[in-house]
Design an enzyme around this catalytic site. Structure first.
Site, PDB file in Angstrom:
ATOM      1  N   GLY B  54      -8.232  -2.146   4.962  1.00 43.15           N
ATOM      2  CA  GLY B  54      -8.628  -0.644   5.128  1.00 43.15           C
ATOM      3  C   GLY B  54      -9.952  -0.711   6.175  1.00 43.15           C
ATOM      4  O   GLY B  54     -10.617  -1.823   6.241  1.00 43.15           O
ATOM      5  N   SER B  55      -9.997   0.278   6.700  1.00 47.88           N
ATOM      6  CA  SER B  55     -11.431   0.494   7.345  1.00 47.88           C
ATOM      7  C   SER B  55     -12.476   0.724   6.282  1.00 47.88           C
ATOM      8  O   SER B  55     -12.220   1.054   5.137  1.00 47.88           O
ATOM      9  CB  SER B  55     -11.525   1.697   8.481  1.00 47.88           C
ATOM     10  OG  SER B  55     -10.543   1.310   9.363  1.00 47.88           O
ATOM     11  N   GLY B  56     -13.896   0.811   6.749  1.00 45.44           N
ATOM     12  CA  GLY B  56     -14.857   0.772   5.775  1.00 45.44           C
ATOM     13  C   GLY B  56     -15.728  -0.311   5.376  1.00 45.44           C
ATOM     14  O   GLY B  56     -16.547  -0.197   4.924  1.00 45.44           O
ATOM     15  N   HIS B  57     -15.007  -1.343   5.989  1.00 47.53           N
ATOM     16  CA  HIS B  57     -15.760  -2.728   5.834  1.00 47.53           C
ATOM     17  C   HIS B  57     -16.443  -3.349   7.104  1.00 47.53           C
ATOM     18  O   HIS B  57     -16.696  -4.432   6.936  1.00 47.53           O
ATOM     19  CB  HIS B  57     -14.847  -3.835   5.104  1.00 47.53           C
ATOM     20  CG  HIS B  57     -13.719  -3.216   4.044  1.00 47.53           C
ATOM     21  ND1 HIS B  57     -14.502  -2.784   2.804  1.00 47.53           N
ATOM     22  CD2 HIS B  57     -12.593  -2.952   3.900  1.00 47.53           C
ATOM     23  CE1 HIS B  57     -13.564  -2.234   1.898  1.00 47.53           C
ATOM     24  NE2 HIS B  57     -12.331  -2.356   2.614  1.00 47.53           N
ATOM     25  N   LYS B 105      -6.559 -10.460   2.951  1.00 48.69           N
ATOM     26  CA  LYS B 105      -7.266 -10.402   1.930  1.00 48.69           C
ATOM     27  C   LYS B 105      -6.357  -9.969   0.628  1.00 48.69           C
ATOM     28  O   LYS B 105      -5.426  -9.163   0.720  1.00 48.69           O
ATOM     29  CB  LYS B 105      -8.301  -9.179   1.970  1.00 48.69           C
ATOM     30  CG  LYS B 105      -9.425  -9.551   2.946  1.00 48.69           C
ATOM     31  CD  LYS B 105     -10.615  -8.661   3.049  1.00 48.69           C
ATOM     32  CE  LYS B 105     -10.501  -7.222   3.045  1.00 48.69           C
ATOM     33  NZ  LYS B 105      -9.843  -6.820   4.218  1.00 48.69           N
ATOM     34  N   ASP B 110      -1.985  -4.912   1.136  1.00 46.48           N
ATOM     35  CA  ASP B 110      -2.375  -5.689   2.202  1.00 46.48           C
ATOM     36  C   ASP B 110      -1.149  -6.726   2.507  1.00 46.48           C
ATOM     37  O   ASP B 110      -0.673  -6.752   3.247  1.00 46.48           O
ATOM     38  CB  ASP B 110      -3.692  -6.222   2.266  1.00 46.48           C
ATOM     39  CG  ASP B 110      -4.768  -5.227   2.603  1.00 46.48           C
ATOM     40  OD1 ASP B 110      -4.598  -3.893   2.625  1.00 46.48           O
ATOM     41  OD2 ASP B 110      -5.864  -5.606   3.002  1.00 46.48           O
ATOM     42  N   HIS B 219     -14.013  -1.842  -2.766  1.00 45.61           N
ATOM     43  CA  HIS B 219     -13.760  -0.241  -2.717  1.00 45.61           C
ATOM     44  C   HIS B 219     -14.189   0.385  -3.690  1.00 45.61           C
ATOM     45  O   HIS B 219     -13.867   1.125  -4.019  1.00 45.61           O
ATOM     46  CB  HIS B 219     -12.394  -0.343  -2.668  1.00 45.61           C
ATOM     47  CG  HIS B 219     -11.549  -1.404  -1.676  1.00 45.61           C
ATOM     48  ND1 HIS B 219     -11.274  -2.470  -2.197  1.00 45.61           N
ATOM     49  CD2 HIS B 219     -11.192  -1.170  -0.450  1.00 45.61           C
ATOM     50  CE1 HIS B 219     -10.469  -3.131  -1.134  1.00 45.61           C
ATOM     51  NE2 HIS B 219     -10.544  -2.227   0.059  1.00 45.61           N
TER      52      HIS B 219
END
Lengths: 333, 333
Positions: B54-57, B105, B110, B219
């Site tokens: 996911g994006s945001g990391h 991860k 994922d 998250h």
């Protein structure tokens, strides 16, 4: 106040202790008075660069000590000018016989104390040139400043002049180069949230949940205006237009574009901002040939961003690309 | 919601556009399906590394694409797994004939999607090895995970395995090395504040003004406990002790210590935390021989920190030190 600290009065000392144990290969930290010098200081025959200012702007300046950038940094308490005794001790510790350049952000206390330190150093036979950085186009005078504040261009000046000093350029050359970088660089910042100075324990200023401050200083000094939250594209236009119009930057210019987090703004947002800046500059015919995107001159945990543009030529580009090895900026080694 | 974005639904696309125009020398971004590959992909005869999530990391994973680290990254929507079509296209784009390692991860989506992509790639004649990173000692199962979550060790695995791939190690060697890094790395994180997912517009979880969450996921998944705010020294003890006791790390071990900002925690606090970690490890006879301090695996603008320890040997140290040139990590070039 939510911070990862111990006692508020120990933050600066403990962060410096952390720097010392994290980077012994790059730098040495002296306490009482506090200053940071590169591990191999003094470098004989090389002009030395000394900067400093209040803490809370990390990695500036201590994180820029190392090969190809600063020889020494003098960290004050949070948002408080360092004292002349820090500056004179740092100056003596890094003087390698070729003179010392003081890079000073334009805040009244910093300028006064660096002037005093330069006088004392000259009295001890060290040649000192001081260059004041005043690149913030937001306001003419400010809370702690007569004239424009010194912000993002400082980081670029420290990198570029550090490379020139490694090239064994003379004291006069390095100081003149620093003035050129200052003349070619302009910045403006904004905040979504205030920071909290640890010893104060409460926000420096209040901003409504639907407000932002355009033209903020790196200590939370008032900017140009408070405005309702707006999309990133409008924010970038509000920051970049005064920056571009000031020199002015013109069609055909090549620039380094520096998008800086004020501390609390994460990388994903910096790239949204960079994308808007790229489109805006492209529309004006200004070409970004180098960039820097990240948190390099911060205001503790403030959410917000600043934009700096530096007009490049072959000399500045070459010196920007030269190797650097510091905790905060590293490439080529 | 105070963020420097335009429309919430465009954040990921616009951040990727920003990456593309910021780093054309290092990487290329393809849209629909979205993936990022190194500029010179595919590199013939080299094992290729693909990661994603996911994006945001950020800067993970796209910011780790480049020489000496990832060949490709697949960014999902914020906190949402990328899809198999992203992974298969990325895998095909970077395959240089020596096989592809998927670094995954441990989150259910994922893992499932990377498995599907690996099967599809094998069907097209590409050799794929998948390695799942599950280094978070905080909790056994979690909101999006069966077994331990994958966090900070992922960054270290991508760097170390990227160096091994540049050395032209075989598919089996690189995959085994990645498993070794995962076996030698342990992490735990904490939060002072929640992040806000742009499309949600409100905090992922609520924390009182005097509370923190120990063992948080990247998250905002629940951790081990909510506790009253405590000094940095106590926070570090709460994170580092379970990390050390898990493998366990022992007196005489040499480690890489990674102090990571969750996104909203500034550098000055990271060094206070590093100082506490250094003292704690020194007291246990564990020697930090390498470190990484900064925001490398984030949770949007969450304030907080994670600690990762990786047990080093000569092989891992050499590969860590090898040159890398990505937007997020760069040295030696």
């Amino acid at each position: 106040m939510k911070k990862l600290i111990n006692r508020p009065e120990d933050v600066v000392t403990e962060a410096l202790q952390g720097m010392a144990v994290a980077h012994p290969d790059l730098l040495k930290v002296t306490f009482g008075p506090n200053y940071i010098v590169r591990a191999d200081a003094p470098v004989q025959g090389k002009v030395a660069l000394v900067s400093g200012g209040g803490s809370g702007h990390e990695p500036m300046h201590g994180g820029f000590v190392g090969m190809g950038m600063l020889d020494a940094a003098c960290p004050g308490e949070v948002f408080t000018s360092p004292t002349p005794d820090q500056m004179i001790e740092a100056t003596k510790a890094v003087d390698g016989g070729a003179g010392v350049v003081h890079i000073v952000k334009n805040y009244t206390g910093d300028v006064m104390n660096f002037e005093m330190a330069a006088d004392l150093a000259r009295g001890e036979g060290i040649e000192v040139e001081a260059v004041v950085i005043d690149d913030d186009v937001a306001v003419q005078d400010s809370l702690y400043t007569a004239g424009r504040r010194g912000v993002g261009t400082t980081v670029l000046a420290e990198k570029i002049c550090g490379a020139a000093a490694e090239d064994k350029q003379s004291l006069q050359q390095v100081a003149d180069l620093c003035r050129k970088v200052n003349a070619n660089g302009r910045s403006m910042g904004m905040a979504l949230t205030s920071c909290i100075v640890p010893s104060a324990g409460k926000p420096t200023f209040e901003l409504g949940d639907d407000e932002m401050e355009i033209g903020i200083g790196i200590h939370g000094e008032p900017g140009r205006e408070r405005r309702k939250l707006a999309p990133a594209g409008e924010v970038v236009e509000s920051l970049a237009t005064p920056v571009i119009d000031d020199i002015p930057f013109q069609e055909g210019d090549e620039v380094l574009a520096f998008v800086n987090s004020m501390g609390g703004t994460p990388t994903i947002e910096l790239y949204v901002v960079y994308n808007e800046l790229y489109k805006l500059l492209e529309g004006r015919g200004i070409k970004i040939t180098r960039n820097l995107i990240g948190a390099y001159i911060t205001s503790l945990e403030m959410a917000g961003v600043s934009i700096t543009l530096l007009k490049l030529d072959d000399e500045l580009t070459r010196l920007w690309d030269a190797p650097v090895q510091t905790p905060g900026l590293r490439w080529g080694v």
